[in-house]
Design a protein around this motif. Structure first.
Motif, PDB file in Angstrom:
ATOM      1  N   ILE A 112       0.844  -1.202   0.000  1.00 41.28           N
ATOM      2  CA  ILE A 112       0.000   0.000   0.000  1.00 41.28           C
ATOM      3  C   ILE A 112       0.878   1.251   0.000  1.00 41.28           C
ATOM      4  N   GLU A 113       1.923   1.249   0.824  1.00 39.91           N
ATOM      5  CA  GLU A 113       2.814   2.411   0.897  1.00 39.91           C
ATOM      6  C   GLU A 113       3.533   2.661  -0.425  1.00 39.91           C
ATOM      7  N   SER A 114       3.728   1.629  -1.214  1.00 42.38           N
ATOM      8  CA  SER A 114       4.484   1.769  -2.463  1.00 42.38           C
ATOM      9  C   SER A 114       3.633   2.187  -3.651  1.00 42.38           C
ATOM     10  N   ARG A 115       2.310   2.204  -3.492  1.00 43.26           N
ATOM     11  CA  ARG A 115       1.434   2.482  -4.641  1.00 43.26           C
ATOM     12  C   ARG A 115       1.469   3.959  -5.031  1.00 43.26           C
ATOM     13  N   THR A 116       1.558   4.212  -6.314  1.00 45.03           N
ATOM     14  CA  THR A 116       1.508   5.582  -6.832  1.00 45.03           C
ATOM     15  C   THR A 116       0.238   5.833  -7.624  1.00 45.03           C
ATOM     16  N   ARG A 117      -0.489   4.764  -7.970  1.00 45.03           N
ATOM     17  CA  ARG A 117      -1.754   4.913  -8.699  1.00 45.03           C
ATOM     18  C   ARG A 117      -2.917   4.691  -7.743  1.00 45.03           C
ATOM     19  N   ARG A 118      -3.958   5.461  -7.900  1.00 42.23           N
ATOM     20  CA  ARG A 118      -5.156   5.328  -7.077  1.00 42.23           C
ATOM     21  C   ARG A 118      -6.232   4.616  -7.890  1.00 42.23           C
ATOM     22  N   THR A 119      -6.499   3.387  -7.552  1.00 42.38           N
ATOM     23  CA  THR A 119      -7.509   2.616  -8.260  1.00 42.38           C
ATOM     24  C   THR A 119      -8.900   3.040  -7.790  1.00 42.38           C
ATOM     25  N   PRO A 120      -9.952   2.681  -8.535  1.00 44.78           N
ATOM     26  CA  PRO A 120     -11.310   2.997  -8.074  1.00 44.78           C
ATOM     27  C   PRO A 120     -11.611   2.443  -6.682  1.00 44.78           C
ATOM     28  N   ALA A 121     -11.091   1.267  -6.354  1.00 46.04           N
ATOM     29  CA  ALA A 121     -11.336   0.695  -5.024  1.00 46.04           C
ATOM     30  C   ALA A 121     -10.695   1.555  -3.942  1.00 46.04           C
ATOM     31  N   VAL A 122      -9.473   2.004  -4.181  1.00 44.26           N
ATOM     32  CA  VAL A 122      -8.759   2.853  -3.220  1.00 44.26           C
ATOM     33  C   VAL A 122      -9.465   4.196  -3.072  1.00 44.26           C
ATOM     34  N   LEU A 123      -9.828   4.799  -4.215  1.00 40.76           N
ATOM     35  CA  LEU A 123     -10.522   6.085  -4.178  1.00 40.76           C
ATOM     36  C   LEU A 123     -11.885   5.952  -3.501  1.00 40.76           C
ATOM     37  N   GLY A 124     -12.557   4.831  -3.732  1.00 41.07           N
ATOM     38  CA  GLY A 124     -13.861   4.620  -3.117  1.00 41.07           C
ATOM     39  C   GLY A 124     -13.770   4.564  -1.602  1.00 41.07           C
ATOM     40  N   TYR A 125     -12.734   3.901  -1.095  1.00 44.29           N
ATOM     41  CA  TYR A 125     -12.567   3.834   0.361  1.00 44.29           C
ATOM     42  C   TYR A 125     -12.241   5.203   0.934  1.00 44.29           C
ATOM     43  N   MET A 126     -11.323   5.933   0.295  1.00 42.95           N
ATOM     44  CA  MET A 126     -10.969   7.267   0.769  1.00 42.95           C
ATOM     45  C   MET A 126     -12.196   8.182   0.757  1.00 42.95           C
ATOM     46  N   ASP A 127     -13.024   8.047  -0.283  1.00 38.08           N
ATOM     47  CA  ASP A 127     -14.238   8.845  -0.372  1.00 38.08           C
ATOM     48  C   ASP A 127     -15.202   8.500   0.756  1.00 38.08           C
ATOM     49  N   ALA A 128     -15.278   7.213   1.115  1.00 41.67           N
ATOM     50  CA  ALA A 128     -16.175   6.797   2.191  1.00 41.67           C
ATOM     51  C   ALA A 128     -15.732   7.379   3.532  1.00 41.67           C
ATOM     52  N   VAL A 129     -14.420   7.395   3.786  1.00 35.84           N
ATOM     53  CA  VAL A 129     -13.914   7.982   5.033  1.00 35.84           C
ATOM     54  C   VAL A 129     -14.202   9.481   5.060  1.00 35.84           C
ATOM     55  N   ALA A 130     -13.920  10.170   3.938  1.00 35.51           N
ATOM     56  CA  ALA A 130     -14.208  11.604   3.874  1.00 35.51           C
ATOM     57  C   ALA A 130     -15.702  11.861   4.040  1.00 35.51           C
ATOM     58  N   GLY A 131     -16.513  10.969   3.464  1.00 36.80           N
ATOM     59  CA  GLY A 131     -17.959  11.132   3.574  1.00 36.80           C
ATOM     60  C   GLY A 131     -18.458  11.017   4.997  1.00 36.80           C
ATOM     61  N   ALA A 132     -17.802  10.200   5.810  1.00 33.04           N
ATOM     62  CA  ALA A 132     -18.199  10.076   7.220  1.00 33.04           C
ATOM     63  C   ALA A 132     -17.987  11.403   7.949  1.00 33.04           C
ATOM     64  N   PHE A 133     -16.882  12.090   7.629  1.00 35.43           N
ATOM     65  CA  PHE A 133     -16.664  13.416   8.223  1.00 35.43           C
ATOM     66  C   PHE A 133     -17.714  14.412   7.730  1.00 35.43           C
ATOM     67  N   HIS A 134     -17.994  14.383   6.430  1.00 32.65           N
ATOM     68  CA  HIS A 134     -18.968  15.321   5.876  1.00 32.65           C
ATOM     69  C   HIS A 134     -20.346  15.131   6.500  1.00 32.65           C
ATOM     70  N   ARG A 135     -20.736  13.874   6.711  1.00 36.08           N
ATOM     71  CA  ARG A 135     -22.040  13.619   7.327  1.00 36.08           C
ATOM     72  C   ARG A 135     -22.090  14.122   8.771  1.00 36.08           C
ATOM     73  N   GLY A 136     -20.912  14.232   9.394  1.00 31.13           N
ATOM     74  CA  GLY A 136     -20.845  14.788  10.743  1.00 31.13           C
ATOM     75  C   GLY A 136     -20.842  16.306  10.752  1.00 31.13           C
ATOM     76  N   GLY A 137     -20.964  16.910   9.574  1.00 27.63           N
ATOM     77  CA  GLY A 137     -21.004  18.371   9.497  1.00 27.63           C
ATOM     78  C   GLY A 137     -19.660  19.024   9.277  1.00 27.63           C
ATOM     79  N   PHE A 138     -18.591  18.241   9.098  1.00 25.08           N
ATOM     80  CA  PHE A 138     -17.268  18.815   8.861  1.00 25.08           C
ATOM     81  C   PHE A 138     -17.242  19.507   7.503  1.00 25.08           C
ATOM     82  N   SER A 139     -16.567  20.636   7.447  1.00 25.29           N
ATOM     83  CA  SER A 139     -16.372  21.299   6.156  1.00 25.29           C
ATOM     84  C   SER A 139     -15.378  20.495   5.326  1.00 25.29           C
TER      85      SER A 139
END
Length: 238
Positions: A112-139
């Motif tokens: 994981i540390e060596s990856r330089t490309r962001r696959t849809p699966a990786v981006l989807g997980y990052m989006d889900a984590v960011a979405g949890a903050f957004h649902r909590g009202g975070f800017s």
């Protein structure tokens, strides 16, 4: 004309599982789990699958794409939190689920540390984590900076202060050496004594990594919560 009966070998070949991308990736993960990621090569993977190496290139373009796909399979093991959870336990669930998956595959952290490309699966997980903050009202601004603070913790691991993996048990501490160490590095000695309950013979054994991981995670999330309540924004941070 009577149809010719198939030979046992032909019948076995007819029942052979077709090679596809998913089968190639799962075989690579299995090989890495058993022998380490260093053992994963196109030639050895082909041997494990009973095909010629060139057959693999119909499904993965090269070794880097193979590693990307292996990470995607690990990410697929992450579980989503209950949508009814508040943002903080939701983020915690995301990250500790990632940690459980990464611990099941000891090679995954380094890959994981060596990856330089962001696959849809990786981006989807990052989006889900960011979405949890957004649902909590975070800017979006605060979420951006909190994600930076979390760093690789969102993938279930964090850089260690000292790499003590593989250390052999330390010999009993020499009183004279302890006294000299205490004079030179009194604060480090105080930390070591607190971590070992005063038994310095255990100072080289390493810490409870799971506890330290969750402590750091909660520290970041608690700090993020305070900033969120204050209406923090990067433009007004000073």
């Amino acid at each position: 004309m009577v149809p010719r009966a198939s030979t046992p070998a032909e019948g076995q070949a007819g029942r052979r599982t077709p090679l596809n991308r998913d089968r190639v990736l799962r075989a690579a993960v299995e090989l890495a789990d058993e022998a380490g990621v260093e053992a994963v090569s196109m030639r050895r993977l082909a041997q494990q699958l009973g095909v010629v190496p060139m057959a693999l290139y119909k499904h993965v373009a090269d070794k880097e794409e193979l590693l990307d796909g292996m990470v995607d399979l690990v990410v697929a093991e992450f579980t989503a939190p209950d949508p009814a959870l508040d943002w903080k336990p939701g983020v915690r669930h995301h990250i500790l689920s990632a940690r459980h998956a990464v611990l099941r595959h000891p090679w995954a952290r380094r890959v994981i540390e060596s990856r330089t490309r962001r696959t849809p699966a990786v981006l989807g997980y990052m989006d889900a984590v960011a979405g949890a903050f957004h649902r909590g009202g975070f800017s979006a601004d605060l979420t951006h900076h909190v994600m930076h603070a979390l760093g690789n913790r969102i993938w279930g691991f964090s850089p260690e202060l000292f790499d003590e993996s593989g250390n052999e048990p330390a010999p009993p501490p020499d009183p004279a050496m302890v006294a000299e160490f205490a004079q030179r590095y009194p604060n480090i000695l105080a930390i070591a004594a607190a971590a070992t309950g005063g038994d310095l013979s255990g100072a080289g054994q390493g810490c409870d990594e799971q506890f330290e991981f969750e402590f750091a995670l909660d520290l970041v999330l608690d700090g993020a919560e305070r900033l969120h309540r204050r209406g923090w924004h990067s433009r007004t941070r000073r």
